[in-house]
Design a protein around this motif. Structure first.
Motif, PDB file in Angstrom:
ATOM      1  N   HIS A 216       0.485   2.042   9.483  1.00 29.44           N
ATOM      2  CA  HIS A 216       1.284   2.250   8.270  1.00 29.44           C
ATOM      3  C   HIS A 216       1.704   3.718   8.213  1.00 29.44           C
ATOM      4  O   HIS A 216       0.923   4.578   7.841  1.00 29.44           O
ATOM      5  CB  HIS A 216       0.477   1.876   7.015  1.00 29.44           C
ATOM      6  CG  HIS A 216      -0.019   0.466   7.016  1.00 29.44           C
ATOM      7  ND1 HIS A 216      -1.010   0.009   6.181  1.00 29.44           N
ATOM      8  CD2 HIS A 216       0.358  -0.608   7.746  1.00 29.44           C
ATOM      9  CE1 HIS A 216      -1.228  -1.267   6.400  1.00 29.44           C
ATOM     10  NE2 HIS A 216      -0.409  -1.667   7.349  1.00 29.44           N
TER      11      HIS A 216
ATOM     12  N   CYS B 168      -0.683  -1.318   1.804  1.00 28.18           N
ATOM     13  CA  CYS B 168      -2.047  -1.733   1.488  1.00 28.18           C
ATOM     14  C   CYS B 168      -2.686  -0.913   0.364  1.00 28.18           C
ATOM     15  O   CYS B 168      -3.847  -1.138   0.020  1.00 28.18           O
ATOM     16  CB  CYS B 168      -2.925  -1.670   2.745  1.00 28.18           C
ATOM     17  SG  CYS B 168      -3.330   0.001   3.226  1.00 28.18           S
TER      18      CYS B 168
ATOM     19  N   CYS C 256      -1.529   6.257   6.814  1.00 29.87           N
ATOM     20  CA  CYS C 256      -2.463   5.541   5.929  1.00 29.87           C
ATOM     21  C   CYS C 256      -3.883   5.614   6.490  1.00 29.87           C
ATOM     22  O   CYS C 256      -4.092   5.412   7.684  1.00 29.87           O
ATOM     23  CB  CYS C 256      -2.013   4.088   5.837  1.00 29.87           C
ATOM     24  SG  CYS C 256      -3.152   3.030   4.950  1.00 29.87           S
TER      25      CYS C 256
ATOM     26  N   CYS D 174      -0.116   4.266   0.236  1.00 27.02           N
ATOM     27  CA  CYS D 174       0.520   3.376   1.207  1.00 27.02           C
ATOM     28  C   CYS D 174       1.161   2.178   0.509  1.00 27.02           C
ATOM     29  O   CYS D 174       0.500   1.476  -0.259  1.00 27.02           O
ATOM     30  CB  CYS D 174      -0.524   2.902   2.211  1.00 27.02           C
ATOM     31  SG  CYS D 174       0.112   1.704   3.381  1.00 27.02           S
TER      32      CYS D 174
END
Ligand code: AP5
Ligand code: ZN
Length: 217
Positions: free
Chosen positions: A136, A154, A130, A151
């Motif tokens: 992530h 988020c 990410c 992602c």
């Protein structure tokens, strides 16, 4: 708790550190993520680190140790931290010991993730990260995001790292064997190491890690 996570590129250090840090309520400190954030922001430190990272080589200790110490001194790390990708050679391990002694604190354990090289190559080839948060981490086959390229955590854009090509992975593995593996013996002598297999599902590895850390602590 103060923990060091060690293992070859693609072992799943970042994946596990992200989950363990949440469970243990301590920050996940990844020198690789810190370098990538600096590169993204175009800082002088990022510019210096980039050429080494792109070649799959270690960034010089003078740069790395100072950056790691600064991060460990942040208020959120006062009660513990999970180090991912640091230390990465004996010089860094000794510098970390000196720093901890100055602070009057100690490591609680070193978690060593073991994974065969063919699996490393598969994991790295399919990895997507990410842009908003290096913690992530996804994999196109093993841990795909719900929406391709986005992602789950988020909504950030997913991308492939520039050092995730086959020839750079080979260099990174070589560097791991020659420079990083010796720190495992260094920590075995301090009776700190728990070695676990990093094969299997992500949550199975997390369970193994938690059990190993309990037995160590
Ligand atoms: P760094 O960012 O630390 O990279 P690395 O050590 O090579 O490790 P990776 O991030 O590649 O892998 P990982 O073990 O975190 O695996 P992940 O969880 O992503 O360092 C990069 C560079 O920065 C270095 O080469 C160096 O130049 C520089 N650097 C950093 N620290 C330094 C230091 N201290 N000194 C000097 N230079 C430094 O997982 C990989 C993939 O597998 C993902 O797609 C994931 O979804 C998937 N996966 C994870 N677990 C599983 C599972 N159980 N089953 C199936 N798939 C899985
Ligand atoms: Zn994200």
């Amino acid at each position: 708790m103060r923990i060091v996570l060690v293992g070859p590129p693609g072992a799943g250090k970042g994946t596990q550190a992200h989950l363990l840090a949440k469970t243990l309520s301590i920050p996940h400190i990844s020198t690789g993520d810190l370098f990538r954030a600096n590169i993204g922001q175009g800082t002088p430190l990022g510019l210096e680190a980039k050429s080494y990272m792109d070649a799959g080589r270690l960034v010089p200790d003078e740069v790395t140790i100072g950056m790691a110490k600064d991060r460990m001194l942040q208020p959120d790390a006062a009660n513990g931290f999970l180090l991912d990708g640091f230390p990465r050679n004996l010089g860094q391990a000794k510098a970390l010991d000196e720093f901890l002694a100055e602070q009057g604190i100690k490591l609680d354990g070193v978690l060593d993730l073991e994974v065969p090289e063919d699996e490393v190559v598969r994991r790295i080839a399919g990895r997507r990260l990410c842009r908003n948060d290096g913690g992530h981490v996804f994999h196109v086959d093993y841990n795909p995001p719900k929406v391709e390229g986005v992602c789950d955590e988020c909504g950030g854009e997913l991308y492939q790292r520039s050092d995730d090509t086959e020839d750079k992975v080979r260099t990174r593995l070589e560097v791991y064997h020659t420079e990083t593996e010796p720190i495992i013996d260094y920590y075995v002598q301090q009776d700190l190491v728990a070695t676990i297999s990093a094969l299997g599902k992500v949550d199975e590895v997390t369970q193994r890690a938690i059990e190993a850390l309990k037995q160590n602590g």
